[in-house]
Design an enzyme around this catalytic site. Structure first.
Site, PDB file in Angstrom:
ATOM      1  N   ARG A  70       0.938  -1.347  -0.037  1.00 52.33           N
ATOM      2  CA  ARG A  70       0.036  -0.065  -0.046  1.00 52.33           C
ATOM      3  C   ARG A  70       0.863   1.227  -0.025  1.00 52.33           C
ATOM      4  O   ARG A  70       2.110   1.125   0.120  1.00 52.33           O
ATOM      5  CB  ARG A  70      -0.802   0.008   1.254  1.00 52.33           C
ATOM      6  CG  ARG A  70      -0.736  -0.601   2.513  1.00 52.33           C
ATOM      7  CD  ARG A  70       0.466  -0.152   3.341  1.00 52.33           C
ATOM      8  NE  ARG A  70       0.152   1.428   3.391  1.00 52.33           N
ATOM      9  CZ  ARG A  70       1.175   2.129   3.550  1.00 52.33           C
ATOM     10  NH1 ARG A  70       2.327   1.689   3.685  1.00 52.33           N
ATOM     11  NH2 ARG A  70       0.859   3.660   3.811  1.00 52.33           N
ATOM     12  N   GLY A  71       0.179   2.246  -0.141  1.00 50.52           N
ATOM     13  CA  GLY A  71       0.877   3.575  -0.451  1.00 50.52           C
ATOM     14  C   GLY A  71       1.078   3.851  -1.730  1.00 50.52           C
ATOM     15  O   GLY A  71       1.611   2.841  -2.852  1.00 50.52           O
ATOM     16  N   ALA A  72       0.460   5.246  -2.535  1.00 49.98           N
ATOM     17  CA  ALA A  72       0.464   5.394  -3.861  1.00 49.98           C
ATOM     18  C   ALA A  72       1.685   4.768  -4.609  1.00 49.98           C
ATOM     19  O   ALA A  72       1.612   4.136  -5.585  1.00 49.98           O
ATOM     20  CB  ALA A  72      -0.075   6.831  -4.282  1.00 49.98           C
ATOM     21  N   LYS A  90      -5.263   9.589   3.106  1.00 52.14           N
ATOM     22  CA  LYS A  90      -5.734   8.506   3.875  1.00 52.14           C
ATOM     23  C   LYS A  90      -7.060   9.556   4.828  1.00 52.14           C
ATOM     24  O   LYS A  90      -6.643  10.474   5.084  1.00 52.14           O
ATOM     25  CB  LYS A  90      -4.911   8.026   4.911  1.00 52.14           C
ATOM     26  CG  LYS A  90      -5.334   7.175   5.786  1.00 52.14           C
ATOM     27  CD  LYS A  90      -6.231   5.757   4.871  1.00 52.14           C
ATOM     28  CE  LYS A  90      -5.393   5.202   3.918  1.00 52.14           C
ATOM     29  NZ  LYS A  90      -6.043   4.233   3.001  1.00 52.14           N
ATOM     30  N   ASP A 135      -2.263  10.510  -2.221  1.00 51.91           N
ATOM     31  CA  ASP A 135      -2.610   9.517  -3.075  1.00 51.91           C
ATOM     32  C   ASP A 135      -2.796  10.156  -4.544  1.00 51.91           C
ATOM     33  O   ASP A 135      -2.889   9.524  -5.491  1.00 51.91           O
ATOM     34  CB  ASP A 135      -3.593   8.515  -2.606  1.00 51.91           C
ATOM     35  CG  ASP A 135      -3.246   7.493  -1.484  1.00 51.91           C
ATOM     36  OD1 ASP A 135      -3.142   6.450  -1.919  1.00 51.91           O
ATOM     37  OD2 ASP A 135      -3.160   7.834  -0.202  1.00 51.91           O
TER      38      ASP A 135
END
Length: 351
Positions: free
Chosen positions: A48-50, A250, A239
């Site tokens: 996860r994490g853009a 988030k 994101d």
């Protein structure tokens, strides 16, 4: 600079990733072998994490076509397009996902060869280039952001925009690592980040591993921390950032930005150029992912709310540009007016 672990890598002919759903309890390396397994890893937040999602998606394309039986470029591109559409369905908000898929497809389209074996290698080469470039971008973000935090003693961050969210070093945490390497160690207050606790599980874990002092707080403690003067800046990742400077990040980020404004604390966003979506004029156009209600109604397997009630569980919110003090990119620091300066900086012009 502190050398944090890489959350996603290519080693001995296969993808290796940290399963972030198991942190901090276990450090487990998973090895997706098919595009379906990569889709599952993205969807279930194992990665996860853009920026990291973009890298994973690009490598997922290679997993999809590495055993392709296509006879020519047209057939290969058809398979690649199908795989890209499939991977794009995993998570709708992080623009890096779509950017990475498009970049790999464009590289193949521009290739002056009909040799399928060569095209397979090109897909892998492009995916690894995305990974390497992201690491370099994070280093640059760290350098640019360090100057903004040089006079701070402590900062607050939300969710996880560190090494676990990128190729390495992170976006929001990169300036903190850069300053630490120079001998200035900032204190960090990390929001736990309900409902999936990325701040508690991931941000505190990686900062603690780095020897950087970190204090965990629940999301509803941020105002108290600011009111007591314990932090001099807020820094978060993103994101998706629209042409006017609105920031999707988030869930809970918007509230933190409002609190920072109320307390006169600068609110910085750190993100690479690939996170900007100039096709969108404002944040109201960003699709917001909604996730399983059980993430809110349960703590692990234990229910924390009665059955039969309504549950709202958006994964992201949008912070209007007016709350953002500056956006830190690998190309430099962008300040208001954002619509004008985002276009200039991304085009490589002076601010």
């Amino acid at each position: 600079m502190y050398e944090p672990i890489a959350p996603i890598s290519w080693r001995d002919g296969q993808v290796e990733m940290i399963d972030q759903t198991l942190l901090p309890g276990e450090l487990v390396i998973i090895r997706p072998r098919t595009v379906e397994e990569m889709w599952d890893a993205i969807k279930k937040l194992k990665v996860r994490g853009a920026p990291a999602i973009g890298i994973a998606a690009a490598l997922g394309l290679y997993l999809a076509v590495k055993d392709s039986g296509a006879r020519d470029k047209a057939g290969f591109e058809a398979e690649l397009q199908k795989a890209a559409a499939y991977l794009a369905s995993s998570r709708p908000t992080a623009v890096n996902l779509f950017w990475a898929l498009k970049r790999v497809q464009q590289a193949v389209a521009a290739a002056a060869t009909d040799d399928v074996a060569a095209l397979k290698e090109l897909v892998l080469k492009e995916a690894l280039a995305i990974r390497d470039e992201d690491e370099a971008m994070c280093r640059a973000i760290g350098e640019h952001g360090a100057s903004l935090l040089a006079d701070a003693e402590a900062v607050l961050t939300h969710c996880n925009a560190g090494t676990l969210a990128t190729a390495r070093y992170g976006t929001a945490l990169a300036p903190i690592y850069t300053l630490a390497a120079r001998g200035k160690v900032l204190k960090v207050f990390a929001d736990e980040t309900r409902p999936l606790l990325q701040g508690a599980r991931l941000t505190t874990w990686e900062l603690h591993q780095a020897g950087i002092p970190v204090t965990l707080i629940t999301d509803n403690m941020a105002a108290t921390v600011m009111a007591r003067g314990w932090v001099q800046a807020v820094i978060v990742g993103a994101d998706r950032i629209t042409a006017n400077g609105d920031v999707a990040n988030k869930i809970g980020t918007y509230g933190v930005a409002i609190l920072a404004r109320e307390h006169g604390i600068p609110f910085y966003v750190a993100a690479p150029a690939s996170t900007f979506d100039l096709s969108l004029s404002g944040g109201e156009q960003i699709p917001i992912e909604e996730r399983d209600p059980a993430e809110v109604s349960h703590f692990g397997l234990r229910p924390t709310a009665p059955e039969g009630i309504g549950i709202f569980n958006p994964a992201f919110d949008v912070t209007p540009y007016r709350y953002v003090t500056a956006i830190i990119t690998e190309k430099g620091v962008i300040r208001p007016p954002y619509k004008q300066n985002i276009a200039k900086v991304l085009a490589g012009e002076s601010r």
